[in-house]
Design a protein around this motif. Structure first.
Motif, mmCIF file in Angstrom:
data_model
loop_
_atom_site.group_PDB
_atom_site.id
_atom_site.type_symbol
_atom_site.label_atom_id
_atom_site.label_comp_id
_atom_site.label_asym_id
_atom_site.label_seq_id
_atom_site.Cartn_x
_atom_site.Cartn_y
_atom_site.Cartn_z
ATOM 1 N N ASP A 272 -4.887 -3.855 22.089
ATOM 2 C CA ASP A 272 -5.432 -3.112 23.229
ATOM 3 C C ASP A 272 -4.514 -1.972 23.676
ATOM 4 O O ASP A 272 -4.975 -1.009 24.296
ATOM 5 N N GLU A 273 -3.226 -2.081 23.391
ATOM 6 C CA GLU A 273 -2.259 -1.041 23.784
ATOM 7 C C GLU A 273 -2.162 0.073 22.740
ATOM 8 O O GLU A 273 -1.601 1.130 23.010
ATOM 9 N N TRP A 274 -2.685 -0.185 21.538
ATOM 10 C CA TRP A 274 -2.537 0.743 20.434
ATOM 11 C C TRP A 274 -3.159 2.117 20.692
ATOM 12 O O TRP A 274 -2.513 3.142 20.404
ATOM 13 N N VAL B 144 0.846 -1.198 0.000
ATOM 14 C CA VAL B 144 0.000 0.000 0.000
ATOM 15 C C VAL B 144 0.876 1.240 0.000
ATOM 16 O O VAL B 144 2.073 1.177 0.279
ATOM 17 N N PHE B 145 0.267 2.373 -0.310
ATOM 18 C CA PHE B 145 0.903 3.680 -0.169
ATOM 19 C C PHE B 145 0.339 4.302 1.095
ATOM 20 O O PHE B 145 -0.881 4.356 1.269
ATOM 21 N N LEU B 146 1.211 4.775 1.977
ATOM 22 C CA LEU B 146 0.795 5.441 3.209
ATOM 23 C C LEU B 146 1.479 6.798 3.261
ATOM 24 O O LEU B 146 2.656 6.914 2.917
ATOM 25 N N LEU C 155 2.344 -9.483 12.844
ATOM 26 C CA LEU C 155 3.408 -9.138 11.911
ATOM 27 C C LEU C 155 4.457 -8.348 12.670
ATOM 28 O O LEU C 155 4.239 -7.930 13.805
ATOM 29 N N GLU C 156 5.599 -8.181 12.042
ATOM 30 C CA GLU C 156 6.661 -7.388 12.643
ATOM 31 C C GLU C 156 6.995 -6.217 11.737
ATOM 32 O O GLU C 156 6.754 -6.251 10.532
ATOM 33 N N ILE C 157 7.523 -5.184 12.338
ATOM 34 C CA ILE C 157 8.044 -4.022 11.614
ATOM 35 C C ILE C 157 9.551 -4.050 11.778
ATOM 36 O O ILE C 157 10.053 -4.161 12.898
ATOM 37 N N ALA D 138 -0.874 2.136 12.592
ATOM 38 C CA ALA D 138 -2.284 2.424 12.315
ATOM 39 C C ALA D 138 -2.815 1.487 11.235
ATOM 40 O O ALA D 138 -3.921 0.944 11.359
ATOM 41 N N HIS D 139 -2.038 1.275 10.189
ATOM 42 C CA HIS D 139 -2.477 0.377 9.117
ATOM 43 C C HIS D 139 -2.628 -1.054 9.647
ATOM 44 O O HIS D 139 -3.616 -1.740 9.344
ATOM 45 N N ALA D 140 -1.643 -1.506 10.435
ATOM 46 C CA ALA D 140 -1.685 -2.876 10.955
ATOM 47 C C ALA D 140 -2.878 -3.092 11.880
ATOM 48 O O ALA D 140 -3.600 -4.088 11.758
ATOM 49 N N PHE D 141 -3.099 -2.170 12.814
ATOM 50 C CA PHE D 141 -4.157 -2.363 13.803
ATOM 51 C C PHE D 141 -5.540 -1.935 13.302
ATOM 52 O O PHE D 141 -6.529 -2.604 13.582
ATOM 53 N N GLU D 142 -5.605 -0.834 12.573
ATOM 54 C CA GLU D 142 -6.907 -0.261 12.228
ATOM 55 C C GLU D 142 -7.456 -0.722 10.886
ATOM 56 O O GLU D 142 -8.669 -0.803 10.711
ATOM 57 N N THR D 143 -6.573 -0.994 9.925
ATOM 58 C CA THR D 143 -7.022 -1.425 8.603
ATOM 59 C C THR D 143 -6.967 -2.944 8.462
ATOM 60 O O THR D 143 -7.923 -3.570 8.032
ATOM 61 N N LEU D 144 -5.828 -3.517 8.840
ATOM 62 C CA LEU D 144 -5.658 -4.966 8.705
ATOM 63 C C LEU D 144 -6.273 -5.734 9.880
ATOM 64 O O LEU D 144 -6.476 -6.934 9.790
#
Length: 192
Positions: free
Chosen positions: A175-177, A5-7, A90-92, A116-122
């Protein structure tokens, strides 16, 4: 798997890493001679094409070029990797920036976008990080994101110089996000 994706946020864009970024990445890694730092994943200027090809060939990695929107320059790279869709983890990592961008807003903006992409979109449940046991700068940066230290895996990686090293593992759960997000947004507001 995770689609490329483009972010974009705060003057920084993450776009899928391709060969069109090779020249820019080669210039970025020369800013600070990053390949000479044993605990980083930055390529040599001559091995950037191989670096991009390797990232592209990995089934469980989505690599990004980091672009400074004002200058249009490629200033580094970062990735999602070790993607486990069934576990929603996943890892960053594989993150490095031209030295002139160290201790600026860039890492905070990149991590905010990726998290944000990992937690909110994916809707992933866990995001992890790993770093060399002696890379104290990286460990501090990961902690500042709000990640928790999971532990140390002893003797599981080989540095460029052939030395076997430990890996320190960190993670953040969904939950920590929200608290971590608020902290990162507050930090970025200070750069404005």
């Amino acid at each position: 798997m995770v689609a490329p994706v483009f972010l974009s946020y705060c003057g920084i864009t993450l776009e899928p890493l391709t060969m069109m970024h090779a020249k820019g990445l080669s210039e970025a890694c020369q800013d600070g001679k990053l390949w000479t730092i044993e605990v980083t994943s930055a390529p040599t200027p001559e091995s950037v094409s191989d670096y991009i090809q390797l990232a592209d060939s990995m089934d469980n990695r989505v690599a990004f070029a980091v672009i400074d929107d004002i200058s249009g320059q490629v200033i580094g790279s970062t990735s999602y990797h070790d993607i486990l869709p069934n576990a929603k983890r996943l890892e960053i990592g594989y993150t490095w920036y031209a030295q002139s961008y160290w201790r600026t807003y860039v890492n905070t903006a990149c991590k905010l976008m990726l998290l944000a992409h990992a937690f909110e979109t994916l809707h992933y449940q866990t995001v992890g990080w790993r770093t060399d046991g002696e890379n104290l700068q990286s460990q501090k940066a990961i902690k500042r994101l709000g990640a928790k230290k999971d532990g140390v895996i002893r003797g599981n990686r080989v540095r460029r110089n052939g030395i076997i090293a430990d890996t320190v593992m960190y993670s953040m759960i969904a939950d920590e996000w929200p608290d971590a997000k608020a902290t990162l947004e507050e930090k970025l507001a200070h750069y404005s």
